[in-house]
Design an enzyme around this catalytic site. Structure first.
Site, PDB file in Angstrom:
ATOM      1  N   SER A  30     -37.398-107.837 -51.900  1.00 20.40           N
ATOM      2  CA  SER A  30     -37.357-106.537 -51.230  1.00 20.40           C
ATOM      3  C   SER A  30     -36.199-105.716 -51.759  1.00 20.40           C
ATOM      4  CB  SER A  30     -37.166-106.768 -49.730  1.00 20.40           C
ATOM      5  OG  SER A  30     -36.824-105.579 -49.070  1.00 20.40           O
ATOM      6  N   ALA A  31     -36.367-104.416 -51.736  1.00 15.42           N
ATOM      7  CA  ALA A  31     -35.265-103.515 -52.087  1.00 15.42           C
ATOM      8  C   ALA A  31     -34.106-103.655 -51.105  1.00 15.42           C
ATOM      9  CB  ALA A  31     -35.754-102.074 -52.100  1.00 15.42           C
ATOM     10  N   THR A  32     -34.342-104.354 -49.999  1.00  9.72           N
ATOM     11  CA  THR A  32     -33.258-104.596 -49.047  1.00  9.72           C
ATOM     12  C   THR A  32     -32.105-105.359 -49.712  1.00  9.72           C
ATOM     13  OG1 THR A  32     -32.819-105.282 -46.769  1.00  9.72           O
ATOM     14  CG2 THR A  32     -34.099-106.791 -48.083  1.00  9.72           C
ATOM     15  N   TYR A  73     -32.540-111.032 -42.177  1.00  5.36           N
ATOM     16  CA  TYR A  73     -33.739-110.882 -42.998  1.00  5.36           C
ATOM     17  C   TYR A  73     -33.361-110.614 -44.458  1.00  5.36           C
ATOM     18  CZ  TYR A  73     -37.447-108.350 -45.365  1.00  5.36           C
ATOM     19  OH  TYR A  73     -38.336-107.921 -46.310  1.00  5.36           O
ATOM     20  N   LYS A 120     -33.734-113.015 -48.041  1.00  2.36           N
ATOM     21  CA  LYS A 120     -34.335-112.624 -49.330  1.00  2.36           C
ATOM     22  C   LYS A 120     -33.328-112.817 -50.463  1.00  2.36           C
ATOM     23  CE  LYS A 120     -38.452-111.306 -48.002  1.00  2.36           C
ATOM     24  NZ  LYS A 120     -39.663-112.019 -48.437  1.00  2.36           N
ATOM     25  N   ASN A 135     -41.193 -99.464 -50.192  1.00  4.27           N
ATOM     26  CA  ASN A 135     -41.816 -99.408 -48.856  1.00  4.27           C
ATOM     27  C   ASN A 135     -43.344 -99.406 -48.977  1.00  4.27           C
ATOM     28  OD1 ASN A 135     -39.008 -98.430 -48.504  1.00  4.27           O
ATOM     29  ND2 ASN A 135     -39.631 -98.134 -46.389  1.00  4.27           N
TER      30      ASN A 135
END
Ligand code: UD1
Length: 337
Positions: A123-125, A147, A151, A177
């Site tokens: 994820s870009a997170t 979370y 990742k 997204n």
């Protein structure tokens, strides 16, 4: 045979459709903790092909190794995991157990069964608070909640694994997204309870399930003050997995790429586009900022184009029109069938 963990989920089902269309055989491995068997049947309806379904948990090494061997799996696309940021703050152990321990068990089972090709849903997170935009793969990595940390931990595990044994073929795909749905309207995002993410919430307002949208802040340093994100059509995202798989099967190595469009749209851009696509009003009110949100986040997508020959093809209108077809045809998700 390709195994898709979490293959009954939102992104997993769209990946299965594209795999089946490309002629791959597919085994879905899913524990249905946040998905329904009906979703897998819909994939078969769309594809006009059968897939193999194994109901199991990725934390169960015996079940995993048996499924990998029995179905002669050649590669795994690993989508299984928990994904709600707020919930991860409340229940960190569940997130580390499902996401981190689950991935460790999967990697051990793959090693035992002699399967060494993995595509992972990151994820870009993992970029944390953006230090520059657009985000390149070289941007420093950090996380601000369990979370995101799960990742990032998994990415670190995969990099260590590849360093220890370069025969592993590993693709780390950093999603921006994901929104939209398959054009058939038969599968789409089916969140449990009140949606956290913007587009499912907007879709539920448009279909009349909720009265209005809370816009979390309009005082960001963005063109209209609302948060800017890189929304990507889920079918484009799915196609990126097939391209990554083909790359790994040909070249091997450790691949890390962003899957985004490179375009940033604001919350109000999305509200307007969705109201136009659906022909329904989307009332909203501006509320204070949501904790942990960043002003803007969008990808530099050129690495995926250079390495994989992949770029997102579908624009904002298709994202909204396809999400609306799914939402209006299935107002209660898979339960309505
Ligand atoms: C969120 C997660 C991210 C995760 C991603 C995928 C947070 C802080 N980030 O990303 O880690 O990888 O989902 O599940 O939760 N918005 C509203 N009203 C709403 C919902 C959202 O105004 O009811 C706004 C948000 O403030 C943001 C934008 O819409 O500006 C997108 O929000 P969302 O869909 O939740 O995605 P992210 O926050 O980008």
């Amino acid at each position: 045979m390709i195994m898709v963990t979490g293959g009954a989920g939102y992104i997993g089902t769209h990946i299965c459709v594209e795999l089946l269309a490309a002629g791959h055989d597919v085994v879905v491995f899913d524990n249905f903790c946040n998905s329904q068997p009906e979703a897998v049947q819909r994939v078969e309806q769309i594809s006009g092909r059968k897939l193999t379904l194994v109901t199991g948990d990725i934390r169960d090494p015996v079940a995993l190794e048996a499924a990998l061997r029995q179905h002669a799996v050649k590669a795994v696309i690993h989508c299984a995991g928990l994904k709600a940021v707020g919930e991860s703050v409340e229940q960190p152990l569940a997130y580390y157990d499902n996401n981190v321990v689950g991935t460790l068990r999967l990697l051990e089972a793959m090693r035992a069964a002699g399967v060494n090709t993995l595509v992972f849903s990151s994820s870009a997170t993992v970029y944390g608070e953006p230090q520059y935009l657009p985000l390149t793969e070289a941007h420093p990595l950090s996380a601000t909640n369990p979370y995101g940390r799960s990742k990032l931990m998994i990415e670190d595990i995969l990099r260590d694994l590849h360093r220890s044994d370069a025969s592993w073929r590993i693709g780390i795909l950093r999603y921006f997204n994901p929104v939209g749905a398959h054009i058939s309207g038969k599968i789409g995002e089916n969140p449990r309870g009140v949606p956290n993410n913007l587009l499912p919430f907007v879709a539920q307002v448009a279909v009349g399930l909720r009265s209005s949208l809370n816009v979390w802040g309009d005082d960001y340093e963005t063109p209209d003050g609302t948060g800017v994100r890189d929304y990507i059509h889920v079918v484009d995202l799915a196609d990126g997995h097939l391209k990554a798989l083909a790359y790994l099967q040909k070249q091997g190595g450790l691949l890390t790429v962003n899957l985004g469009t490179g375009n940033g749209y604001s919350v109000l851009d999305m509200v307007k586009a969705f109201a136009e696509a659906s022909g329904k009003p989307v009332p909203y009110q501006v509320m204070p900022r949501r904790a942990g949100d960043v002003a803007a986040c969008y990808a530099e997508p050129s690495e995926a184009l250079r390495l994989l020959g992949w770029r997102a093809e579908r624009g904002l209108d298709a994202m909204c029109a396809d999400a609306w077809r799914w939402q209006s045809g299935n107002p209660n998700g898979f339960a309505s069938s």
